[in-house]
Write an enzyme that holds these catalytic residues in place. Structure first.
Site, PDB file in Angstrom:
ATOM      1  N   ASP A   1       0.862  -1.176   0.000  1.00 29.54           N
ATOM      2  CA  ASP A   1       0.000   0.000   0.000  1.00 29.54           C
ATOM      3  C   ASP A   1       0.902   1.231   0.000  1.00 29.54           C
ATOM      4  OD1 ASP A   1      -2.948   0.997   0.528  1.00 29.54           O
ATOM      5  OD2 ASP A   1      -1.629   2.221   1.762  1.00 29.54           O
TER       6      ASP A   1
ATOM      7  N   GLU B   1       1.134   5.671   0.249  1.00 30.50           N
ATOM      8  CA  GLU B   1       0.567   6.991   0.476  1.00 30.50           C
ATOM      9  C   GLU B   1       1.288   7.948  -0.464  1.00 30.50           C
ATOM     10  OE1 GLU B   1      -2.065   7.265   2.194  1.00 30.50           O
ATOM     11  OE2 GLU B   1      -1.929   5.228   3.006  1.00 30.50           O
TER      12      GLU B   1
ATOM     13  N   HIS C   1      -5.392   5.015   6.417  1.00 30.41           N
ATOM     14  CA  HIS C   1      -4.665   5.832   5.442  1.00 30.41           C
ATOM     15  C   HIS C   1      -3.184   5.960   5.788  1.00 30.41           C
ATOM     16  CE1 HIS C   1      -8.106   6.932   3.016  1.00 30.41           C
ATOM     17  NE2 HIS C   1      -8.761   7.322   4.089  1.00 30.41           N
TER      18      HIS C   1
ATOM     19  N   ASP D   1      -2.734  -0.127   6.332  1.00 34.32           N
ATOM     20  CA  ASP D   1      -3.631  -0.522   5.250  1.00 34.32           C
ATOM     21  C   ASP D   1      -3.168  -1.824   4.609  1.00 34.32           C
ATOM     22  OD1 ASP D   1      -4.929   1.762   5.864  1.00 34.32           O
ATOM     23  OD2 ASP D   1      -4.745   2.716   3.903  1.00 34.32           O
TER      24      ASP D   1
END
Length: 580
Positions: free
Chosen positions: A26, A28, A167, A172
């Site tokens: 994952d 960001e 988030h 995540d």
């Protein structure tokens, strides 16, 4: 004869899911798209056989500042990443961590897209990974009774994930691991035990699809329109393609994943093709056939007659009226609108910009009735009471009429001033509502003026050179495609133009500003005419937009879309609700 068992090879057995190494990743980022945005955090979990065997977690220092709304969403600030490594240092370490595994991500196109973009920017080789998207997988596994959507937060609750998505990349990724294991457990119950079986299961073809592949064999490799028909001759679905046979074949393969189309193929017993000279002719014929036959499996273009128009009535004190039909009565019209809701939004925007009356009664030249609440609010000059004369009221009417046919600048500026004022007083929700209405009005004006300009041309002949040589030729009359032809390479196209003009359909003009075709057909023709490389051979009349026109304000409408994307930068816009 005695049967002899033959042991399968490892290739035939496949890669068991239980012994496959998955790296669940994952990211960001500073925005919702790889173009112009960067990675700020990478979190990954390596699992095999249901056990976690490694984790990868690091912040990444981007070259640009992290936008404030991203910092609020993720909790990652410029201060936090100030001492973190750049992506040039992080990326090789992550690729080594993931080497030889199956990459898993929730909304994989987003994460893999950013990783590939980072590889391109840093001149790093991107290995060939098999990629699994848990969002798309959940769409096939789960029913709508179990999950209303396939968001990570929804699936984490459904499978009782030990980590709540927040988030942040590693959290995540850990939640996605639990979702992955929950989905694989469901698949094990239906006999999916290897990576190869998983790939086949995701793209399985029904028996009904496989058995009807022969229906495509009668179609040519040429542009045209194809129609799926039922046993009683009913047209079930109409489509178009540059290559009919190749396109229809896809309905019987794994590439067709739409449930409605799978259902349609199971009913269909025949496919009929209509060969067309050009792709534009095929697109237009498709629209006409859908409007004529209204096939139940076509969702769009079935009811062009249901469009709505805004009409500026002809009376002593004109007003805006919502109508279904354009008449040759000298009125000013705006449209067509795809729905009544959109038409009403545009009408409201006009009423907010111009104090034109909103009452529905017909007023005489010398009205004498009581004023309504809109007059007390200053949103109407109250011509019904005689407070505003016909000459004074005509100024407002002329502004509306000129906006329909020319420059809507005065209306747009008033609405923008109101939006700015609301935002300045922190009334953001009201400002957003008015911004959306303004965008709807501007787009409607641009669309109407473009169509009206082409609808006023008695005849237009245009050509475009084909990739294989020769020319595509089209005759357009009053906004309607009247003829189409192609010329072979190396042949003078002028005789073909003359022949096409002589044999093209005779078209009568419709009441202004209506084209002599549906709005969708005229828009198809306009898109083709505006494509680079198209040449005008002959124009009988004048094809031009007014100057200034609504087209000068398209940036106002585009700003609305930019604002909406910025408000939800990471939204997965794919239709990922459960299929069943």
């Amino acid at each position: 004869m005695t049967a002899v068992a033959i042991q399968g090879t490892f290739d035939e057995i496949g890669m068991p899911l239980a012994s496959t190494t998955f790296v669940v990743v994952d990211l960001e980022t500073t925005g919702g798209a790889p173009d112009g945005n960067e990675i700020t955090e990478i979190g990954a979990v390596k699992v095999r056989g249901g056990e976690v065997i490694g984790e990868f977690d690091t912040l990444v220092r981007p070259a640009s500042a992290i936008p404030p709304f991203i910092a609020v969403l993720t909790g990652i600030t410029d201060v936090m990443v100030a001492g973190s490594p750049r992506i040039q240092s992080v990326l090789p370490a992550f690729l080594e961590f993931a080497r030889g595994s199956v990459i898993v991500a929730h909304n994989a196109p987003f994460d893999v897209g950013f990783l590939k973009a980072a590889c391109q920017v840093t001149s790093t080789h991107w290995p060939t990974f098999q990629v699994l998207d848990t969002a798309r997988l959940a769409r096939r596994v789960l029913s709508r009774d179990e999950a209303r959507d396939c968001k990570l937060s929804t699936l984490a609750r459904l499978f009782r994930a030990s980590t709540t998505p927040n988030h942040r990349a590693l959290a995540d990724a850990r939640a996605t691991v639990d979702v992955l294991h929950g989905l694989l457990e469901r698949l094990g119950n239906v006999g999916v035990h290897t990576v190869e079986e998983l790939a086949l299961w995701q793209s399985k073809v029904t028996a009904a699809q496989r058995q009807k592949r022969h229906l495509s064999e009668q179609l040519p490799h040429a542009p045209g329109v194809y129609m799926f028909t039922a046993p009683d001759g009913e047209t079930l679905y109409v489509g178009k393609s540059k290559d009919m046979r190749t396109r229809v074949r896809t309905y019987f393969t794994a590439s067709e994943t739409r449930p409605r189309m799978t259902e349609m193929v199971s009913i269909a017993t025949g496919v009929t093709g209509i060969q067309c000279a050009t792709p534009l002719e095929a697109e237009v014929r498709e629209l006409r056939l859908i409007a004529e036959r209204k096939p139940r499996y076509n969702r769009r273009s079935r009811f062009p007659e249901r469009g709505s128009w805004l009409k500026l009535t002809i009376e002593a004190f004109p007003r805006l009226s919502l109508v279904r039909q354009v008449r040759d009565d000298g009125s000013a019209y705006l449209g067509p609108f795809g729905s009544r809701r959109i038409a009403e939004a545009a009408m409201t925007a006009i009423h907010e910009a111009v104090p034109i009356r909103q009452c529905t009664q017909r007023l005489s030249a010398s009205p004498s009735s009581s004023a309504c609440i809109l007059a007390d609010m200053g949103r109407c000059g109250a011509p019904c009471t005689g407070a505003e004369s016909a000459a004074e009221y005509a100024v407002h009417v002329d502004q509306v009429r000129h906006a329909f046919t020319g420059d809507p600048g005065p209306l747009v500026r008033r609405l923008l001033e109101r939006i700015t004022s609301l935002a300045g007083h922190e009334r953001y929700e009201e400002a957003a509502v008015r911004r959306d209405r303004l965008a709807t009005l501007v787009r409607s004006l641009v669309r109407s003026q473009r169509m009206a300009s082409l609808a006023s041309v008695p005849q237009l002949v245009a050509a475009r050179r084909r990739e294989v040589g020769g020319w595509e030729l089209h005759v357009v009359r009053y906004g309607r495609l009247a003829g189409a032809e192609v010329t072979p390479p190396g042949i003078d196209p002028r005789p073909a133009v003359e022949a096409l003009v002589a044999t093209a359909e005779t078209v009568r003009p419709a009441p202004e500003p209506l084209p002599a075709a549906t709005a969708e057909e005229t828009e198809c023709v306009l898109r083709w005419l505006e494509t680079p490389g198209t040449r005008l051979v002959r124009v009988d009349g004048v094809w031009t937009l007014p100057w200034p026109s609504a087209a000068g304000y398209t940036a106002v409408a585009d700003a609305r879309d930019d604002d909406q994307r910025a408000a939800r930068p990471f939204a997965d816009r794919r239709p990922l609700r459960p299929l069943r």
